[in-house]
Design a protein around this motif. Structure first.
Motif, PDB file in Angstrom:
ATOM      1  N   THR A 265       0.559  -1.055  -0.010  1.00 27.91           N
ATOM      2  CA  THR A 265      -0.108  -0.011  -0.369  1.00 27.91           C
ATOM      3  C   THR A 265       1.057   0.932   0.032  1.00 27.91           C
ATOM      4  OG1 THR A 265      -1.412  -1.182   1.455  1.00 27.91           O
ATOM      5  CG2 THR A 265      -1.096   1.348   0.781  1.00 27.91           C
ATOM      6  N   ASN A 275      -6.825   8.362  -2.431  1.00 26.54           N
ATOM      7  CA  ASN A 275      -8.037   7.510  -1.403  1.00 26.54           C
ATOM      8  C   ASN A 275      -8.758   7.107  -2.234  1.00 26.54           C
ATOM      9  OD1 ASN A 275      -8.866   9.825  -1.483  1.00 26.54           O
ATOM     10  ND2 ASN A 275      -8.705   9.969   1.265  1.00 26.54           N
ATOM     11  N   LEU A 279      -8.388   1.708  -1.910  1.00 23.69           N
ATOM     12  CA  LEU A 279      -8.471   1.036  -0.701  1.00 23.69           C
ATOM     13  C   LEU A 279      -7.384  -0.314  -0.162  1.00 23.69           C
ATOM     14  CD1 LEU A 279     -11.047   0.970   1.946  1.00 23.69           C
ATOM     15  CD2 LEU A 279     -12.206  -0.764   0.871  1.00 23.69           C
ATOM     16  N   ARG A 280      -7.327   0.546   1.389  1.00 21.60           N
ATOM     17  CA  ARG A 280      -6.122  -0.925   2.307  1.00 21.60           C
ATOM     18  C   ARG A 280      -7.177  -1.019   2.955  1.00 21.60           C
ATOM     19  NH1 ARG A 280      -4.745  -4.802   4.178  1.00 21.60           N
ATOM     20  NH2 ARG A 280      -2.913  -4.795   6.129  1.00 21.60           N
ATOM     21  N   LEU A 281      -7.319  -2.173   3.045  1.00 22.32           N
ATOM     22  CA  LEU A 281      -8.963  -3.404   3.354  1.00 22.32           C
ATOM     23  C   LEU A 281      -8.290  -3.998   4.585  1.00 22.32           C
ATOM     24  CD1 LEU A 281     -12.142  -3.815   3.833  1.00 22.32           C
ATOM     25  CD2 LEU A 281     -11.745  -5.492   2.114  1.00 22.32           C
ATOM     26  N   TYR A 298      -5.550   5.709   4.248  1.00 26.37           N
ATOM     27  CA  TYR A 298      -6.762   4.771   2.703  1.00 26.37           C
ATOM     28  C   TYR A 298      -7.119   3.633   3.422  1.00 26.37           C
ATOM     29  CZ  TYR A 298      -3.046   7.360  -0.028  1.00 26.37           C
ATOM     30  OH  TYR A 298      -2.696   8.504  -0.207  1.00 26.37           O
ATOM     31  N   SER A 299      -7.841   3.763   4.380  1.00 25.67           N
ATOM     32  CA  SER A 299      -7.882   2.529   5.096  1.00 25.67           C
ATOM     33  C   SER A 299      -9.305   2.645   5.405  1.00 25.67           C
ATOM     34  CB  SER A 299      -7.221   2.512   6.508  1.00 25.67           C
ATOM     35  OG  SER A 299      -5.883   1.909   6.198  1.00 25.67           O
ATOM     36  N   ASN A 300     -10.169   1.109   5.364  1.00 18.46           N
ATOM     37  CA  ASN A 300     -11.689   1.275   5.470  1.00 18.46           C
ATOM     38  C   ASN A 300     -12.042   1.271   7.445  1.00 18.46           C
ATOM     39  OD1 ASN A 300     -10.252  -1.491   6.183  1.00 18.46           O
ATOM     40  ND2 ASN A 300     -12.010  -2.448   6.932  1.00 18.46           N
ATOM     41  N   LEU A 315     -17.804  -0.500  -2.261  1.00 16.41           N
ATOM     42  CA  LEU A 315     -16.542  -1.095  -2.503  1.00 16.41           C
ATOM     43  C   LEU A 315     -15.928  -1.228  -3.559  1.00 16.41           C
ATOM     44  CD1 LEU A 315     -15.736  -4.590  -0.424  1.00 16.41           C
ATOM     45  CD2 LEU A 315     -14.538  -2.865  -0.121  1.00 16.41           C
ATOM     46  N   TYR A 318     -13.426   2.304  -6.196  1.00 13.04           N
ATOM     47  CA  TYR A 318     -11.904   1.138  -5.737  1.00 13.04           C
ATOM     48  C   TYR A 318     -11.885   0.331  -6.636  1.00 13.04           C
ATOM     49  CZ  TYR A 318     -12.563   3.288  -1.117  1.00 13.04           C
ATOM     50  OH  TYR A 318     -13.342   3.952  -0.332  1.00 13.04           O
ATOM     51  N   ILE A 321      -7.972  -2.849  -4.478  1.00 11.73           N
ATOM     52  CA  ILE A 321      -8.352  -3.108  -2.989  1.00 11.73           C
ATOM     53  C   ILE A 321      -7.132  -3.627  -2.564  1.00 11.73           C
ATOM     54  CG2 ILE A 321      -9.568  -4.506  -1.326  1.00 11.73           C
ATOM     55  CD1 ILE A 321     -11.717  -3.501  -3.184  1.00 11.73           C
TER      56      ILE A 321
END
Length: 722
Positions: A265, A275, A279-281, A298-300, A315, A318, A321
């Motif tokens: 990431t 962002n 997405l950093r899930l 960049y995170s959930n 989702l 993006y 992911i």
């Protein structure tokens, strides 16, 4: 559920005596893995892994033990036997706790928490309800019943992946057929089209990126074979960016660990990903304190600093992911109209699995089955699966001894060793780059360090491309290492030590080697050090947790807390300017013991498959050359080193390839020379580099070393009696 799976589910209900019957293994003994039985075979293995893991971790449930608050929301629990995975407690494991009021009275309220951090002899737990923390704060003397819970979710998503693979007819991903290959896309990249200008200067990296973009392997996976220090992650990131820019695509990027996903990431962010497209899930159970702050946007993540599971309509916004292999299971569409519509209209066209060599085969399928776009009229080849890694380094971990033979082999390793598409072509002396690219330019290590693993494991293909800051590092001066030849980057120091252990732990330590390691640390960091070295630039590797603890304690006494010390597994994927290896073992009678617990650097075996005298002659012929690069022969120096699938050989490979400028090995040469890889390293320092130091060593002088060990044991007994 298949009949075979039912057979193994019933296995868990048998008595211990019944479980010993040979018929238990009838399926796995009679069948070999093939395309026809693929799903049933791995389903059976996963049931074995689940049962054995559950049984193993429950052995360490504890009654009436104290907990201690160490931070605002964390408590500390001491776990006896927390050495070399006894028990195998890892971050994220679930823990259930009840308050014990007295001998006979236990609270009916059960609190659930998770393992936030695994330390030397304790674990830190978090996620408990505030009511428990308030009770403990008001009465620190409280005791608790603690139960470790095996998390079944990873097993569940792997089972589901196997079922979906069967239902969607995607077995050509795990058993590729060259006749299924579709024509590649007509795409060419110009010199100015690369995000990273270094990639266009590297023929292998460039070929991998272009072939992934063109889809030359589809529907078969494309493999990036990345030996240590060859820029595997650089290649993966460039390929992701090119796919995003040039193709109508949605990209899923996965790796086995959070650390690897975070690193990917960060690299994507550095090349301008926003962002709104990246997405950093994270899993909702992840400890937020372990997340690098630069990927927060960049995170959930909620504003309340906790993670949530985004809706499907969120989702699909993006383009990229990034998540762990297991977390990707949450992206599989549920059997509902909305989910099916989203999956059909917004499929993942490309899936990248980095560090694939560290994942169990069913784990690598979690982000594929039910997620990757299947072949369709619009896209006959279907989505592109890209696997990146090195099968010659440490592989996946399996808790079940019954299933280790198969679950400790990654999908990457199996394809490269059994599928003709990915095997080395003996006639052309290379790989078919329509399906696989081997990266060969090593930017990490000094030529001395690279030489041996290159010849032992990588067919002599690797080319040293390290910069002058490595090749001419002042650490390599003769005044520092007292070497007869200047500039040597590999040193072996022979020590005949004594193996010790504490209690019933299988983990050993060697105080003689601790002392020798600290002698080198004084040269590097002490008051008389002549070259500036940061503590963070040094790593110390030991194969036993107890030796790691002893080394950490010795370093702390010198206030050298920033020096990183860990097992080989800790350092996989890492690099340091200086690496010192303490091999620990001096007693050959304990090698069978190591084999039982899968510890250490070598197994109890006689020197086979290698003619030491022949190796020595070949090395002597190279002595007149100034550098190892010029001395590299056209073929592999040592050709018969057996199979590389054993964990000890992979552990050796990882350990000796972490250093950039200087590698120092401390160990007993009389014991290590029983292993062909360690013997080659010792001979390299003796015959070629002239950088062997320490105890006298002549190969196969067993009588002399046995006499010394006997005298040391006698002396130790006398001291203890006094």
């Amino acid at each position: 559920m298949t009949d075979k799976a039912i057979q193994y589910t019933c296995y868990a209900e048998k008595t211990p005596k019944e479980r010993e019957k040979p018929r238990t293994y009838k399926l796995l003994q009679e069948d070999s893995l093939c395309k026809e039985n693929y799903t049933d075979f791995f389903t059976t293995l996963l049931y074995l892994e689940e049962y054995d893991s559950k049984e193993k971790i429950e052995q360490y449930n504890m009654a009436k033990v104290p907990l201690k608050i160490v931070m605002e929301n964390r408590v500390e629990l001491e776990v006896p036997g927390l050495a070399e995975k006894r028990p195998s407690v890892v971050k994220g494991d679930k823990v259930l706790v009840r308050v014990c009021f007295n001998e006979d009275l236990v609270s009916t309220i059960q609190y659930e928490g998770v393992v936030a951090e695994v330390r030397e002899t304790v674990v830190w737990l978090s996620g408990f309800d505030n009511a428990l923390l308030i009770q403990l704060e008001n009465d620190p003397t409280l005791h608790f019943d603690v139960k470790f819970v095996f998390s079944r979710y990873p097993i569940y998503v792997m089972h589901r992946a196997l079922e979906l693979l069967e239902q969607e007819g995607l077995k050509n991903l795990v058993y590729p057929d060259p006749q299924d290959t579709v024509p590649p896309r007509p795409i060419e990249l110009g010199q100015s089209d690369y995000f990273n200008p270094l990639v266009k200067m590297n023929p292998e990296q460039k070929a991998a990126v272009e072939n992934i973009l063109r889809g030359t392997s589809r529907p078969a996976p494309y493999i990036i074979f990345g030996p240590p220090g060859t820029g595997k992650t650089v290649t993966v990131v460039e390929a992701i960016l090119q796919v995003k820019k040039r193709l109508k695509s949605r990209i899923l990027v996965c790796a086995p660990s959070n650390a690897a996903c975070d690193h990917l990431t960060q690299r994507l962010i550095s090349f301008g990903c926003t962002n709104s497209e990246l997405l950093r899930l994270h899993s909702s159970s992840r400890d937020i304190e372990t997340v690098p702050s630069d990927i927060y946007p960049y995170s959930n993540m909620h504003k309340k600093m906790c993670f949530y599971q985004p809706r499907k309509d969120e989702l699909v916004k993006y383009r990229i992911i990034v998540c762990t292999l297991i977390s990707s299971g949450r992206l599989v569409p549920e059997p509902s109209d909305d989910d099916e519509v989203y999956h059909k209209n917004y499929p993942f066209t490309h899936i990248f699995v980095d560090e694939c060599g560290q994942a169990q085969e069913p784990e690598s399928l979690v982000p594929v089955a039910g997620i990757l776009e299947p072949p369709c009229p619009r896209n006959p080849g279907g989505g592109q699966l890209v696997l990146a890694g090195d099968p010659l380094q440490l592989g996946p971990v399996c808790n079940s001894m019954r299933a280790q033979q198969w679950l400790e082999v990654s999908l990457l390793e199996r394809l490269m060793s059994t599928c003709e598409l990915y095997k080395r072509n003996a006639d052309e002396d290379g790989y078919d780059n329509r399906f696989i690219t081997k990266l060969i330019q090593n930017f990490r290590s000094h030529p001395d360090i690279l030489y041996l693993p290159n010849e032992l494991f990588y067919d002599g293909d690797l080319i040293d491309k390290c910069g002058p800051e490595v090749r001419q590092d002042p650490l390599l001066s003769t005044s520092l290492l007292s070497s007869k030849k200047p500039g040597r980057a590999v040193l072996f120091h022979g020590v005949i030590g004594y193996d010790q252990r504490e209690g019933k732990s299988p983990s050993h330590f060697n105080t003689y080697e601790v002392g020798q390691v600290m002698w080198y640390m004084n040269l590097l960091l002490g008051s008389e050090a002549r070259v500036a070295v940061k503590q963070s630039e040094i790593g110390i590797i030991a194969p036993y947790i107890r030796q790691v603890y002893k080394l950490k304690k010795a370093l702390q006494e010198k206030s050298w807390d920033q020096v990183e010390v860990g097992t080989t597994e800790t350092f996989q994927g890492r690099e340091k300017r200086v690496i010192i290896i303490s091999t620990v073992r001096s007693n050959r009678n304990l090698l069978d013991y190591d084999g039982r617990f899968r510890l250490g650097f070598l197994v109890n075996q006689k020197p086979i498959g290698v003619d030491s005298a022949a190796i020595g002659l070949k090395l002597l012929k190279l002595q007149e050359d100034e550098g190892l690069k010029q001395a590299k022969p056209s073929g592999c120096l040592i050709t018969e080193f057996g199979k590389l699938h054993y964990i000890w050989k992979k552990r050796f490979n990882v350990a000796v390839t972490r250093a950039r400028s200087l590698l120092i090995v401390v160990g007993n040469p009389h014991l290590l020379e029983k292993d062909k890889n360690w013997r080659a390293l010792i001979q390299l320092t003796q015959l070629q580099l002239d950088s062997y130091k320490g105890c006298k060593f002549h190969p196969f002088d067993d009588t002399w070393v046995d006499n010394v060990m006997e005298r040391m044991s006698t002396l130790r007994l006398k001291v203890e009696d006094e």
